[in-house]
Scaffold this active site. Structure first.
Site, PDB file in Angstrom:
ATOM      1  N   SER A   1      -9.994  -4.747  -9.473  1.00  0.00           N
ATOM      2  CA  SER A   1     -11.248  -4.775  -9.633  1.00  0.00           C
ATOM      3  C   SER A   1     -11.872  -4.247 -10.778  1.00  0.00           C
ATOM      4  CB  SER A   1     -11.620  -3.386  -8.567  1.00  0.00           C
ATOM      5  OG  SER A   1     -11.276  -2.112  -9.191  1.00  0.00           O
TER       6      SER A   1
ATOM      7  N   ARG B   1       0.762  -1.130   0.015  1.00  0.00           N
ATOM      8  CA  ARG B   1       0.019  -0.343   0.020  1.00  0.00           C
ATOM      9  C   ARG B   1       0.832   1.143  -0.051  1.00  0.00           C
ATOM     10  NH1 ARG B   1      -5.500   0.132   1.579  1.00  0.00           N
ATOM     11  NH2 ARG B   1      -5.137  -1.865   2.924  1.00  0.00           N
TER      12      ARG B   1
ATOM     13  N   ARG C   1       1.310  -5.029  -6.612  1.00  0.00           N
ATOM     14  CA  ARG C   1       0.539  -6.184  -5.766  1.00  0.00           C
ATOM     15  C   ARG C   1       0.826  -7.497  -6.285  1.00  0.00           C
ATOM     16  NH1 ARG C   1      -4.397  -4.162  -2.295  1.00  0.00           N
ATOM     17  NH2 ARG C   1      -3.414  -2.496  -1.291  1.00  0.00           N
TER      18      ARG C   1
END
Length: 419
Positions: A344, A269, A387
């Site tokens: 997403s 993050r 990621r």
């Protein structure tokens, strides 16, 4: 932005959408301001019609001239009120969220998201595994200490083979996406205020996530989708060329304002990261099919990498302002023994297109004249690079501390193992 006619006719639906999406907006106030605006516009139009009628008859007569002057004065007095009400109404309309599809699960937050399916099995290692930072530091792939010295917390230097692995991931995405008709794009990473606001991500709490340069009145992009959606702002698209499909690569910037104390170490993050994003402009009747295509591509990318993952149907409370439906993909992270979000994909219907005035001519209206309609916009993560690198490192680690390279990437990066 929602169609004001839809709001007038479906006020309860809009109120329910606000409630289910945890968005605080006074729908009653929207309708009240809309009514006042229409009433003022009608009054002004009546006065202008009278003014035009008097002007056509001539204003040589002193009494008629005085009447025309009086009407002009009234119009001038009313116009600031109309402008003020219009501004207030627009601000409220921009705060309203998109309406979720009827079959989207209702839930208060991410704890009520629904697992659709799990693909692949988490590997059972026969040795004591390391987390990605232990691997990265040992193999000289990640340096957060020096990045912290240079830029502060939540930054990292990516080095050596991991850099080449990033370029391999980019090439893999481009090869797969191009076969589906996606046009490769490297977009700007800065957006004008009006373009940023038009995407629907910069209202309320979302705005706190963005980096803003007040002197230039420019936002740094949080995802390349924002630039690519705004690319067609104010345009009338060629109906015959729809759907338009783009795949963009860019560096992205986020404050991570809502993640205080979460994932503060490492590169999971961070404030700056590279990302490959897919964007589609489609006709309304095709957007659900195009959304499924985005999800299929995301899953294909995960399958060719051989990473265990699960698909999540996002509930209303975690859906975000612009989306009518959203799926996430979460990938298995061995060091945490749980799935973490890596992808997403959202169907934003005409919500962003209305804000940015992106339309196309629909010749199928049967009236003989093509009608202008708002396009539907969709987006989907191909890879959030940092990621995915983490997931590859941990899932492909070996007993001797080396990392195998997924077979599909070997032809792009030129090596089979990192040691």
């Amino acid at each position: 932005m929602l169609d004001i006619n839809f709001i007038r006719e479906n006020a309860e639906v809009v109120k329910n959408a606000c409630k289910n999406k945890n968005v605080n907006c006074d729908v009653g106030k929207v309708l009240e301001l809309d009514k006042k605006k229409r009433e003022l516009m009608t009054e002004i139009e009546i006065l202008k019609a009278k003014q035009n009628k008097i002007s056509r008859g001539g204003t040589e007569n002193q009494a008629i001239f005085a009447q025309a002057k009086e009407i002009k004065g009234k119009i001038k007095e009313m116009e600031p009120s109309l402008e003020k009400i219009g501004g207030e109404l627009k601000n409220l309309l921009l705060q309203l969220p998109n309406i979720p599809f009827e079959d989207v699960p209702v839930g208060k937050d991410d704890s009520e998201n629904v697992i659709v399916r799990q693909v692949g099995k988490a590997q059972k290692f026969s040795f004591q595994t390391k987390d990605y930072m232990q691997l990265g530091e040992k193999l000289d792939l990640i340096d957060t200490e020096r990045a912290g010295k240079v830029a502060g917390s939540r930054f990292g230097f990516i080095k050596n083979e991991l850099v080449l692995l990033e370029f391999a991931l980019i090439k893999l995405v481009m090869d797969i996406a191009k076969k589906e008709g996606f046009v490769p794009v490297i977009p700007p990473v800065m957006l004008k205020e009006e373009m940023a606001r038009g995407t629907g991500y910069f209202e309320a709490i979302d705005k706190k996530e963005a980096y803003y340069l007040p002197e230039d009145k420019i936002y740094l992009a949080g995802t390349s989708e924002q630039s690519m959606i705004a690319m067609h702002a104010g345009e009338i698209l060629d109906e015959k060329k729809l759907p338009l499909r783009y795949v963009g690569f860019s560096t992205c910037f986020r404050r991570e304002a809502g993640s205080y104390g979460k994932d503060t170490k490492g590169i999971l993050r961070v404030h700056q990261f590279d990302k490959l994003e897919m964007v589609i402009f489609s006709k309304p009747e095709d957007s659900k099919k195009e959304h499924e295509l985005l999800l299929q591509i995301e899953e294909k990318l995960m399958k060719v990498l051989g990473l265990p993952y699960q698909v999540i149907n996002i509930c209303t409370g975690d859906l975000g302002r612009p989306a009518a439906r959203k799926y996430d993909i979460e990938t298995w992270l061995p060091s945490e023994q749980k799935y973490r979000e890596t992808h997403s994909t959202s169907n934003c219907t005409d919500f962003q297109a209305r804000r940015l005035n992106i339309r196309y001519k629909d010749p199928s209206t049967g009236s003989g004249q093509a009608k202008l309609k708002f396009a539907h916009t969709l987006n989907g993560t191909a890879f959030a690079i940092g990621r995915i690198l983490i997931m590859i490192m941990e899932n492909y680690q070996q007993k001797d501390g080396s990392i195998k390279v997924p077979k599909v990437l070997q032809k792009y990066c030129g090596f089979k193992i990192i040691k």
